[in-house]
Design a protein around this motif. Structure first.
Motif, PDB file in Angstrom:
ATOM      1  N   GLY A  25       0.783  -1.227   0.000  1.00  0.00           N
ATOM      2  CA  GLY A  25       0.000   0.000   0.000  1.00  0.00           C
ATOM      3  C   GLY A  25       0.812   1.272   0.000  1.00  0.00           C
ATOM      4  N   GLN A  26       2.142   1.156  -0.151  1.00  0.00           N
ATOM      5  CA  GLN A  26       3.006   2.340  -0.134  1.00  0.00           C
ATOM      6  C   GLN A  26       3.660   2.566  -1.487  1.00  0.00           C
ATOM      7  N   VAL A  27       4.165   3.788  -1.666  1.00  0.00           N
ATOM      8  CA  VAL A  27       4.990   4.101  -2.826  1.00  0.00           C
ATOM      9  C   VAL A  27       6.284   4.736  -2.325  1.00  0.00           C
ATOM     10  N   VAL A  74      -0.663  -1.671  -4.759  1.00  0.00           N
ATOM     11  CA  VAL A  74      -0.919  -0.288  -5.182  1.00  0.00           C
ATOM     12  C   VAL A  74      -1.444  -0.291  -6.608  1.00  0.00           C
ATOM     13  N   GLU A  75      -2.572   0.369  -6.809  1.00  0.00           N
ATOM     14  CA  GLU A  75      -3.190   0.465  -8.127  1.00  0.00           C
ATOM     15  C   GLU A  75      -3.464   1.929  -8.458  1.00  0.00           C
ATOM     16  N   GLN A  98       1.954   6.645   1.853  1.00  0.00           N
ATOM     17  CA  GLN A  98       0.819   5.776   1.620  1.00  0.00           C
ATOM     18  C   GLN A  98       0.202   6.133   0.268  1.00  0.00           C
ATOM     19  N   ALA A  99      -0.240   5.132  -0.455  1.00  0.00           N
ATOM     20  CA  ALA A  99      -0.756   5.390  -1.802  1.00  0.00           C
ATOM     21  C   ALA A  99      -1.911   6.383  -1.786  1.00  0.00           C
ATOM     22  N   GLN A 100      -2.734   6.342  -0.738  1.00  0.00           N
ATOM     23  CA  GLN A 100      -3.875   7.249  -0.682  1.00  0.00           C
ATOM     24  C   GLN A 100      -3.481   8.670  -0.309  1.00  0.00           C
ATOM     25  N   ALA A 101      -2.199   8.876   0.034  1.00  0.00           N
ATOM     26  CA  ALA A 101      -1.713  10.213   0.391  1.00  0.00           C
ATOM     27  C   ALA A 101      -0.945  10.859  -0.752  1.00  0.00           C
ATOM     28  N   HIS A 258      -7.413  24.175  11.722  1.00  0.00           N
ATOM     29  CA  HIS A 258      -6.365  23.172  11.583  1.00  0.00           C
ATOM     30  C   HIS A 258      -6.988  21.786  11.435  1.00  0.00           C
ATOM     31  N   GLU A 259      -6.474  21.037  10.503  1.00  0.00           N
ATOM     32  CA  GLU A 259      -6.973  19.687  10.243  1.00  0.00           C
ATOM     33  C   GLU A 259      -6.015  18.657  10.832  1.00  0.00           C
ATOM     34  N   ARG A 260      -6.538  17.494  11.169  1.00  0.00           N
ATOM     35  CA  ARG A 260      -5.696  16.393  11.608  1.00  0.00           C
ATOM     36  C   ARG A 260      -5.960  15.114  10.814  1.00  0.00           C
ATOM     37  N   ASP A 261      -7.020  15.087  10.031  1.00  0.00           N
ATOM     38  CA  ASP A 261      -7.344  13.918   9.226  1.00  0.00           C
ATOM     39  C   ASP A 261      -6.508  13.946   7.943  1.00  0.00           C
ATOM     40  N   PRO A 262      -5.602  12.977   7.737  1.00  0.00           N
ATOM     41  CA  PRO A 262      -4.788  12.985   6.517  1.00  0.00           C
ATOM     42  C   PRO A 262      -5.630  13.033   5.242  1.00  0.00           C
ATOM     43  N   ALA A 263      -6.789  12.409   5.265  1.00  0.00           N
ATOM     44  CA  ALA A 263      -7.632  12.415   4.066  1.00  0.00           C
ATOM     45  C   ALA A 263      -8.084  13.827   3.711  1.00  0.00           C
ATOM     46  N   GLN A 264      -8.307  14.658   4.731  1.00  0.00           N
ATOM     47  CA  GLN A 264      -8.709  16.036   4.475  1.00  0.00           C
ATOM     48  C   GLN A 264      -7.546  16.848   3.904  1.00  0.00           C
ATOM     49  N   TYR A 265      -6.339  16.586   4.406  1.00  0.00           N
ATOM     50  CA  TYR A 265      -5.164  17.231   3.821  1.00  0.00           C
ATOM     51  C   TYR A 265      -5.054  16.892   2.337  1.00  0.00           C
ATOM     52  N   VAL A 266      -5.209  15.617   2.017  1.00  0.00           N
ATOM     53  CA  VAL A 266      -5.072  15.184   0.632  1.00  0.00           C
ATOM     54  C   VAL A 266      -6.161  15.804  -0.233  1.00  0.00           C
TER      55      VAL A 266
END
Length: 317
Positions: A25-27, A74-75, A98-101, A258-266
């Motif tokens: 799941g990483q790059v 990873v896709e 992480q691939a989703q990041a 300020h955000e702490r959720d990585p998904a929100q940063y992305v």
């Protein structure tokens, strides 16, 4: 690979360390560069809760580059893709994500520095500010973040009052479209000026982007009744006091942006990349200083000193 290491407070060295391998799941990213963030300054200055030496590449979290290897599973990503990413040891030649990041970058942005995390922060703060056409917006602190927020607010149809202690930064705000600029020198003079500009109504939105007590006090006083005070500054030096009597009387909303959720940063990074690709924002002129990796310490010192002419430094590999 080579990586910058903060060996002790105020001292960065270049070390040769093992290159990491991507897990499931990483790059693996071959980094082109990484922005230098003001949030790293407590670590650079040496607060008692930090340990040294820091991990190689830490605390770099504003990296961009090309994918060098894919982990299992990873896709949708390919070796050679140019990307911005949310990682945590990016003051180095390579880092894992992480691939989703990871956010792919269009060819139209080739050659342009893309420190994704601060760009995403700007978009997320703007979204939570709720800025609308016709509003008067005061932005206190014109650095990299304040300049981007100025541009976004003007694009939304707001009237922007930019406030900064540096004449250079006020010039940057004017270039970003700010209709009014106010030197941040005297509390009462600033209040009088903004009171005049707003016909004593104050501002519907105020964004504090400094991270110190006085700018926070000033921001509250500039926020009109039923307005919104947005705390974008990163407050790192202890407790804060507020005039709760005035906050109650004005009845304004307070947003800690300020955000702490990585998904929100992305998500913010994706939005920023889309706006850059469309030509709505162009942060390239805001990267005022560039250093090679072996001069990471100089870049951090500049971020601490913030001399005239400085907005943001990037370290390239």
């Amino acid at each position: 690979m080579f990586a910058g290491v903060i060996a002790s407070p105020g001292r960065a060295v270049l070390e040769r360390v093992a290159r990491p391998d991507p897990g499931p799941g990483q790059v693996l990213l071959r980094l082109e560069g990484c922005g230098v963030c003001a949030s790293s300054l407590p670590l650079w200055e040496g607060r008692e809760w930090f340990q040294y030496p820091q991990a190689a590449g830490a605390p770099g979290h504003e990296g961009w580059g090309r994918i060098a290897a894919l982990g299992q599973g990873v896709e949708g990503l390919n070796i050679g893709d140019r990307v911005a990413a949310l990682t945590y040891r990016a003051h180095a030649e390579y880092d894992l994500a992480q691939a989703q990041a990871v956010v792919p970058l269009p060819a139209s942005l080739d050659g342009v520095p893309i420190p994704g995390e601060p760009l995403g922060c700007a978009l997320n703060i703007f979204e939570r500010s709720g800025i609308e056409a016709g509003q008067t917006v005061a932005i206190i602190g014109i650095g990299f973040l304040g300049a981007l927020l100025t541009r976004l607010a003007v694009q939304a149809g707001a009237r922007v009052i930019a406030i900064s202690r540096r004449p250079f930064a006020l010039d940057v705000a004017r270039q970003a479209g700010a209709q009014h600029t106010v030197l941040m020198d005297d509390h009462w003079r600033i209040l009088d000026e903004v009171k005049r500009l707003t016909g004593e109504r104050w501002c519907e939105r105020v964004i504090e982007a400094v991270g110190l007590q006085w700018p926070l006090d000033l921001a509250a006083e500039l926020t009109g009744e039923r307005g919104r005070l947005v705390v974008a500054g990163y407050h790192q030096d202890g407790l804060r006091q507020v005039n709760m009597q005035m906050w109650n009387w004005r009845g304004f909303d307070v947003v800690n942006a300020h955000e702490r959720d990585p998904a929100q940063y992305v998500a913010g990074i994706r939005s920023a990349v889309d706006l850059m690709s469309a030509g709505v924002i162009d942060p390239s002129l805001l990267f005022t200083h560039r250093f090679p990796l072996d001069r990471l310490g100089e870049a951090l010192d500049l971020a601490r000193q913030r001399p005239d002419g400085f907005l943001k430094a990037v370290v390239t590999t």
